[in-house]
Design a protein around this motif. Sequence first.
Motif, PDB file in Angstrom:
ATOM      1  N   GLN A  50      28.132   7.470  -1.955  1.00 22.86           N
ATOM      2  CA  GLN A  50      26.875   6.868  -1.515  1.00 22.86           C
ATOM      3  C   GLN A  50      26.611   5.591  -2.314  1.00 22.86           C
ATOM      4  O   GLN A  50      26.792   5.563  -3.528  1.00 22.86           O
ATOM      5  CB  GLN A  50      25.720   7.849  -1.732  1.00 22.86           C
ATOM      6  CG  GLN A  50      25.909   9.188  -1.048  1.00 22.86           C
ATOM      7  CD  GLN A  50      24.812  10.160  -1.428  1.00 22.86           C
ATOM      8  OE1 GLN A  50      23.687  10.060  -0.959  1.00 22.86           O
ATOM      9  NE2 GLN A  50      25.132  11.117  -2.291  1.00 22.86           N
ATOM     10  N   HIS A  51      26.167   4.550  -1.613  1.00 16.21           N
ATOM     11  CA  HIS A  51      25.941   3.262  -2.258  1.00 16.21           C
ATOM     12  C   HIS A  51      24.478   2.848  -2.153  1.00 16.21           C
ATOM     13  O   HIS A  51      23.771   3.238  -1.227  1.00 16.21           O
ATOM     14  CB  HIS A  51      26.824   2.186  -1.624  1.00 16.21           C
ATOM     15  CG  HIS A  51      28.292   2.407  -1.818  1.00 16.21           C
ATOM     16  ND1 HIS A  51      28.969   1.966  -2.931  1.00 16.21           N
ATOM     17  CD2 HIS A  51      29.207   3.050  -1.051  1.00 16.21           C
ATOM     18  CE1 HIS A  51      30.240   2.305  -2.842  1.00 16.21           C
ATOM     19  NE2 HIS A  51      30.413   2.961  -1.704  1.00 16.21           N
ATOM     20  N   VAL A  52      24.067   2.029  -3.117  1.00 16.17           N
ATOM     21  CA  VAL A  52      22.698   1.527  -3.146  1.00 16.17           C
ATOM     22  C   VAL A  52      22.710   0.122  -3.749  1.00 16.17           C
ATOM     23  O   VAL A  52      23.582  -0.196  -4.569  1.00 16.17           O
ATOM     24  CB  VAL A  52      21.780   2.458  -3.985  1.00 16.17           C
ATOM     25  CG1 VAL A  52      22.186   2.450  -5.455  1.00 16.17           C
ATOM     26  CG2 VAL A  52      20.323   2.097  -3.821  1.00 16.17           C
ATOM     27  N   ASP A  53      21.799  -0.727  -3.329  1.00 13.76           N
ATOM     28  CA  ASP A  53      21.656  -2.031  -3.975  1.00 13.76           C
ATOM     29  C   ASP A  53      21.114  -1.806  -5.384  1.00 13.76           C
ATOM     30  O   ASP A  53      20.074  -1.165  -5.562  1.00 13.76           O
ATOM     31  CB  ASP A  53      20.692  -2.920  -3.186  1.00 13.76           C
ATOM     32  CG  ASP A  53      21.275  -3.362  -1.851  1.00 13.76           C
ATOM     33  OD1 ASP A  53      22.513  -3.516  -1.768  1.00 13.76           O
ATOM     34  OD2 ASP A  53      20.510  -3.530  -0.886  1.00 13.76           O
ATOM     35  N   ALA A  54      21.814  -2.339  -6.383  1.00 13.20           N
ATOM     36  CA  ALA A  54      21.396  -2.091  -7.766  1.00 13.20           C
ATOM     37  C   ALA A  54      21.634  -3.273  -8.684  1.00 13.20           C
ATOM     38  O   ALA A  54      20.801  -3.571  -9.540  1.00 13.20           O
ATOM     39  CB  ALA A  54      22.126  -0.864  -8.325  1.00 13.20           C
ATOM     40  N   LEU A  55      22.755  -3.967  -8.549  1.00 13.71           N
ATOM     41  CA  LEU A  55      23.137  -4.992  -9.512  1.00 13.71           C
ATOM     42  C   LEU A  55      22.278  -6.243  -9.371  1.00 13.71           C
ATOM     43  O   LEU A  55      21.821  -6.587  -8.276  1.00 13.71           O
ATOM     44  CB  LEU A  55      24.612  -5.336  -9.363  1.00 13.71           C
ATOM     45  CG  LEU A  55      25.593  -4.173  -9.543  1.00 13.71           C
ATOM     46  CD1 LEU A  55      27.013  -4.677  -9.516  1.00 13.71           C
ATOM     47  CD2 LEU A  55      25.315  -3.400 -10.837  1.00 13.71           C
ATOM     48  N   SER A  56      22.108  -6.943 -10.495  1.00 17.21           N
ATOM     49  CA  SER A  56      21.212  -8.099 -10.532  1.00 17.21           C
ATOM     50  C   SER A  56      21.896  -9.405 -10.161  1.00 17.21           C
ATOM     51  O   SER A  56      21.231 -10.382  -9.813  1.00 17.21           O
ATOM     52  CB  SER A  56      20.617  -8.236 -11.937  1.00 17.21           C
ATOM     53  OG  SER A  56      21.636  -8.588 -12.875  1.00 17.21           O
ATOM     54  N   GLY A  57      23.222  -9.441 -10.267  1.00 12.28           N
ATOM     55  CA  GLY A  57      23.929 -10.687 -10.034  1.00 12.28           C
ATOM     56  C   GLY A  57      23.889 -11.628 -11.224  1.00 12.28           C
ATOM     57  O   GLY A  57      24.252 -12.803 -11.102  1.00 12.28           O
ATOM     58  N   ALA A  58      23.466 -11.135 -12.370  1.00 13.02           N
ATOM     59  CA  ALA A  58      23.410 -11.964 -13.582  1.00 13.02           C
ATOM     60  C   ALA A  58      24.819 -12.355 -14.022  1.00 13.02           C
ATOM     61  O   ALA A  58      25.790 -11.648 -13.734  1.00 13.02           O
ATOM     62  CB  ALA A  58      22.708 -11.201 -14.705  1.00 13.02           C
ATOM     63  N   PRO A  59      24.967 -13.487 -14.712  1.00  9.18           N
ATOM     64  CA  PRO A  59      26.288 -13.888 -15.219  1.00  9.18           C
ATOM     65  C   PRO A  59      26.893 -12.782 -16.077  1.00  9.18           C
ATOM     66  O   PRO A  59      26.190 -12.101 -16.837  1.00  9.18           O
ATOM     67  CB  PRO A  59      25.979 -15.133 -16.050  1.00  9.18           C
ATOM     68  CG  PRO A  59      24.702 -15.675 -15.475  1.00  9.18           C
ATOM     69  CD  PRO A  59      23.916 -14.464 -15.058  1.00  9.18           C
ATOM     70  N   GLY A  60      28.189 -12.592 -15.952  1.00 15.76           N
ATOM     71  CA  GLY A  60      28.849 -11.512 -16.662  1.00 15.76           C
ATOM     72  C   GLY A  60      28.880 -11.715 -18.162  1.00 15.76           C
ATOM     73  O   GLY A  60      28.811 -12.851 -18.664  1.00 15.76           O
ATOM     74  N   THR A  61      28.970 -10.623 -18.873  1.00 15.64           N
ATOM     75  CA  THR A  61      29.156 -10.651 -20.324  1.00 15.64           C
ATOM     76  C   THR A  61      30.516 -10.016 -20.626  1.00 15.64           C
ATOM     77  O   THR A  61      31.066  -9.298 -19.794  1.00 15.64           O
ATOM     78  CB  THR A  61      28.024  -9.893 -21.045  1.00 15.64           C
ATOM     79  OG1 THR A  61      27.831  -8.615 -20.415  1.00 15.64           O
ATOM     80  CG2 THR A  61      26.722 -10.665 -20.984  1.00 15.64           C
TER      81      THR A  61
END
Length: 308
Positions: A29-40
């Motif tokens: 099951q998938h959900v929108d969660a990630l912010s799209g912020a630049p990776g670290t």
Amino acid sequence: MIGLTACVLLVALLAWPVGLLIWANGKIQHVDALSGAPGTPGNTYLLAGSDARGEGISEDGTEGARTDTIMVLHAPSSGPVSLISLPRDTYAEIPGNGASKLNSAYSWGGPPLLVQTVEQLTGLTVDHYVEVGFGGVEGIVDAVGGVELCLDYDVNDERSELVWTAGCHVADGHTALAFSRMRYSDPKGDIGRAERQRQVIGAISAKAANPSIVFRPGDQVALLDSGIGALTVDQSTGIIDLGKLALAFRKANGPDGVTGTPPISNPDYRPGGNVGSTVQLDPETVGQFWVDVRDGNLPPGPVGGLPQ
């Protein structure tokens, strides 16, 4: 004829794990969660234990969706893997909502707001979000035939329904779930609960990794079915990512890993307003702590915990 039969068996043996992975991947099951912020640097997983009240045990009578388990699993480019538990009552700035308890982020904005809050708190960009439904823990533990858990004091806790005699015992799913949830009878409160939650997940991981399961296809299906049925992940995370998560988790819980909490200065910090009692992270050291987690600079072993 014998050669043909052997070929068919070989194809079946090779196709089974591939087919199992494809089947499992389709059930996630998938959900929108990630912010799209630049990776670290490194790879960061945010693990959240969600609890839709009214299903199973309601330990504190709270209604509505909550997340009582929040862990950051970070595999750096080099250095030890860290599994850091964030107490649910950690006093944190919730983007767009002011400062409050960390788990309020999930209540107010679901996975996306929780991800943003944890990223702001830690300075780490979340690459994968994995949410485990508490009710699913029971099924997973039963699917692996129970797990051995240890606690060095007796418990008879009505809220969580945990009844425990001091020592180590093989726990079924219902008991393991109560073991994970109990906090009111724990002298260390949320900190102790986080330790027991890591113990339960570690015990499940060790049992599921037993090589003998390779020869039990039925158990493979039952374990994957119960495990994946309890999971919700971000849109880009698949079964291979979950496999990498499992490996990182085992490393964090091994002798060369780092487990614990961020440095805590006050477990009963009361900022006023309607927030109540919160956990205050040490403002003088927590910034460098997260830098060391990110860069793999922490020495293996336990970190954080209650102030001495």
